[in-house]
Scaffold this active site. Structure first.
Site, PDB file in Angstrom:
ATOM      1  N   HIS A 197      18.804  45.628  47.845  1.00 26.11           N
ATOM      2  CA  HIS A 197      18.168  46.908  48.155  1.00 26.11           C
ATOM      3  C   HIS A 197      18.511  47.440  49.535  1.00 26.11           C
ATOM      4  CE1 HIS A 197      15.375  44.363  50.412  1.00 26.11           C
ATOM      5  NE2 HIS A 197      15.058  45.449  51.085  1.00 26.11           N
TER       6      HIS A 197
HETATM    7  C1  UD1 Z   1      12.157  49.471  53.207  1.00 25.38           C
HETATM    8  C2  UD1 Z   1      12.494  48.916  54.596  1.00 25.38           C
HETATM    9  C3  UD1 Z   1      13.243  47.598  54.443  1.00 25.38           C
HETATM   10  C4  UD1 Z   1      12.481  46.628  53.560  1.00 25.38           C
HETATM   11  C5  UD1 Z   1      12.183  47.315  52.239  1.00 25.38           C
HETATM   12  C6  UD1 Z   1      11.417  46.429  51.288  1.00 25.38           C
HETATM   13  C7  UD1 Z   1      12.931  50.657  56.283  1.00 25.38           C
HETATM   14  C8  UD1 Z   1      13.956  51.302  57.110  1.00 25.38           C
HETATM   15  N1  UD1 Z   1      13.362  49.812  55.338  1.00 25.38           N
HETATM   16  O1  UD1 Z   1      13.398  49.773  52.570  1.00 25.38           O
HETATM   17  O2  UD1 Z   1      13.406  47.011  55.709  1.00 25.38           O
HETATM   18  O3  UD1 Z   1      13.281  45.500  53.335  1.00 25.38           O
HETATM   19  O4  UD1 Z   1      11.430  48.501  52.486  1.00 25.38           O
HETATM   20  O5  UD1 Z   1      11.351  47.011  50.027  1.00 25.38           O
HETATM   21  O6  UD1 Z   1      11.759  50.868  56.498  1.00 25.38           O
HETATM   22  N2  UD1 Z   1      11.182  54.355  46.501  1.00 25.38           N
HETATM   23  C9  UD1 Z   1      10.476  54.619  45.360  1.00 25.38           C
HETATM   24  N3  UD1 Z   1       9.205  54.138  45.275  1.00 25.38           N
HETATM   25  C10 UD1 Z   1       8.619  53.439  46.257  1.00 25.38           C
HETATM   26  C11 UD1 Z   1       9.335  53.188  47.436  1.00 25.38           C
HETATM   27  C12 UD1 Z   1      10.619  53.664  47.541  1.00 25.38           C
HETATM   28  O7  UD1 Z   1      10.958  55.248  44.433  1.00 25.38           O
HETATM   29  O8  UD1 Z   1       7.466  53.026  46.088  1.00 25.38           O
HETATM   30  C13 UD1 Z   1      12.579  54.835  46.585  1.00 25.38           C
HETATM   31  C14 UD1 Z   1      12.694  56.235  47.096  1.00 25.38           C
HETATM   32  O9  UD1 Z   1      13.743  56.847  46.428  1.00 25.38           O
HETATM   33  C15 UD1 Z   1      13.081  56.016  48.542  1.00 25.38           C
HETATM   34  C16 UD1 Z   1      13.919  54.747  48.471  1.00 25.38           C
HETATM   35  O10 UD1 Z   1      13.305  53.987  47.437  1.00 25.38           O
HETATM   36  O11 UD1 Z   1      13.768  57.111  49.053  1.00 25.38           O
HETATM   37  C17 UD1 Z   1      13.965  53.941  49.725  1.00 25.38           C
HETATM   38  O12 UD1 Z   1      12.657  53.653  50.188  1.00 25.38           O
HETATM   39  P1  UD1 Z   1      12.412  53.399  51.765  1.00 25.38           P
HETATM   40  O13 UD1 Z   1      10.992  53.090  51.985  1.00 25.38           O
HETATM   41  O14 UD1 Z   1      13.039  54.500  52.543  1.00 25.38           O
HETATM   42  O15 UD1 Z   1      13.304  52.149  52.099  1.00 25.38           O
HETATM   43  P2  UD1 Z   1      13.493  50.766  51.335  1.00 25.38           P
HETATM   44  O16 UD1 Z   1      14.879  50.749  50.829  1.00 25.38           O
HETATM   45  O17 UD1 Z   1      12.399  50.471  50.366  1.00 25.38           O
END
Ligand code: UD1
Length: 352
Positions: A197
């Site tokens: 991820h």
């Molecule tokens: C975040 C953390 C990462 C951690 C990870 C655990 C940052 C920079 N990164 O990354 O360090 O390892 O969480 O999971 O803070 N999304 C959904 N539903 C959700 C959450 C996210 O659909 O409940 C999708 C969205 O499209 C979003 C993407 O995932 O844009 C990325 O989510 P984001 O919170 O930006 O970063 P992670 O990749 O989850």
């Protein structure tokens, strides 16, 4: 005030919140960075985490937008609730934004998981954790390497070696994990478990395709719980997965620990899972160029293989020959990190 927002922070707040509430009054804030049921609510229910007192509802967005929204909403919440200390955990955007909000309001910040470094500034997490450390008054380190990293950056005041709250979480839940029915019908030791991820893998098409290529060609089934970021990216790139890969939905905490404990090996780019694999004794290949959990590398229980197909394939060969290392319950503070943190925070708050 404790601030959480992303899945790994929910795991860590479970033991921490329990310990804190024995010593101080906790105001629990959920930023809303993770919001899907299986990325958020499922963890609160399963780990019996208290209901957040404040939910900021920021949702997904670019790094700038997410950080800015949290800053703005959290500042208002801090002004209204006037916490004595703000506790931030790990290295996500929620960590950075909460640390900045508090520091700007002159509220002391306590950083749990302080001092970790991958020395790779391409990772957003490295930026987040460095900045959080440099504005923190209490630096709660999981390892001696972390203490050393801080010293190298001139930070020595307020630094405490407390152990790791994720170790507390594992130990507090092992009995429940053993009682659980396995989420897979595959026999123990007959499959690999994999997760991908991280931005540096998922957003880089070359790296993503290289990793998936090897996983699809593996000699055993590869169970892949799918992170929403990865799912979205595969859809955009029109990549469909096959071969050895079996896609699972994001797993709850206990189910994931069960899958991990029974796996022949783990392939991951997660920080937390590398460490959990080390704790439960499952060999790990880390699909990153650097790790902040360097102690897992000593002795070969964890290997850095990057997104290099040949290295990953060689690593899988090595796992097949590797005897399982013995899980060590004395690692990372032996399950006492949360209690130490709670006492330090309460003493700090009373001393002000
Ligand atoms: C975040 C953390 C990462 C951690 C990870 C655990 C940052 C920079 N990164 O990354 O360090 O390892 O969480 O999971 O803070 N999304 C959904 N539903 C959700 C959450 C996210 O659909 O409940 C999708 C969205 O499209 C979003 C993407 O995932 O844009 C990325 O989510 P984001 O919170 O930006 O970063 P992670 O990749 O989850």
């Amino acid at each position: 005030m404790t601030v959480v927002g992303a899945r790994p922070q929910f795991v860590k707040i479970a033991p921490l919140s329990r310990a804190l509430r024995r010593h101080v009054r906790e105001i629990l804030v959920h930023t809303g960075q993770h919001y899907d049921r299986d990325m958020s609510d499922a963890f609160f229910a399963e780990l019996r985490i208290p209901r957040p007192d404040i939910h900021l509802g920021v949702g997904s967005g670019s790094h700038g937008r997410m950080t800015a929204l949290i800053l703005e909403r959290l500042e208002a919440a801090m002004l209204a609730r006037k916490p004595d200390v703000v506790i931030v955990i790990g290295d996500t955007n929620s960590t950075l934004a909460a640390a900045l909000s508090a520091a700007k309001l002159q509220i002391p910040v306590a950083h749990v998981e302080a001092g970790l470094r991958s020395f790779d500034m391409r990772m957003p997490e490295e930026i987040n954790r460095r900045i959080a450390d440099h504005v923190s008054a209490l630096l709660l380190c999981p390892t001696t390497d972390a203490v050393r990293n801080l010293r190298a950056e001139g930070i020595t005041k307020g630094v405490h070696l407390v152990g790791d709250v994720m170790m507390d979480a594992v130990l507090q839940n092992l009995a429940r994990v053993r009682r659980l029915r396995s989420p897979t019908a595959h026999a123990p030791k007959s499959y690999y478990l994999a997760t991908i991820h991280r931005q540096e893998n998922v957003d880089d098409e070359g790296r993503l395709r290289a990793i998936l290529g090897v996983l699809q060609g593996a000699s055993r089934p590869v169970l892949l719980p799918m992170h929403p970021r990865t799912r979205e990216r595969l859809r955009r790139l029109r990549i469909t997965l096959g071969g050895a890969i079996e896609i699972l939905p994001p797993q709850p905490y206990l189910g994931m620990l069960r899958l991990l404990g029974d796996a022949r090996g783990l392939l991951t780019d997660s920080g937390g899972l590398q460490k959990e694999a080390f704790i439960v004794g499952t060999p790990c290949l880390t699909m990153r160029d650097a790790t902040e959990w360097v102690e897992t590398l000593r002795g070969g229980a964890n290997r850095l293989v990057g997104a290099d197909a040949a290295k990953i394939a060689r690593g899988l060969g090595a796992i097949e020959k590797l005897p399982r290392h013995r899980p060590a319950s004395s690692l990372y503070g032996g399950g006492r990190a949360s209690g130490r943190i709670a006492r330090l925070v309460s003493r700090f708050a009373r001393g002000r």
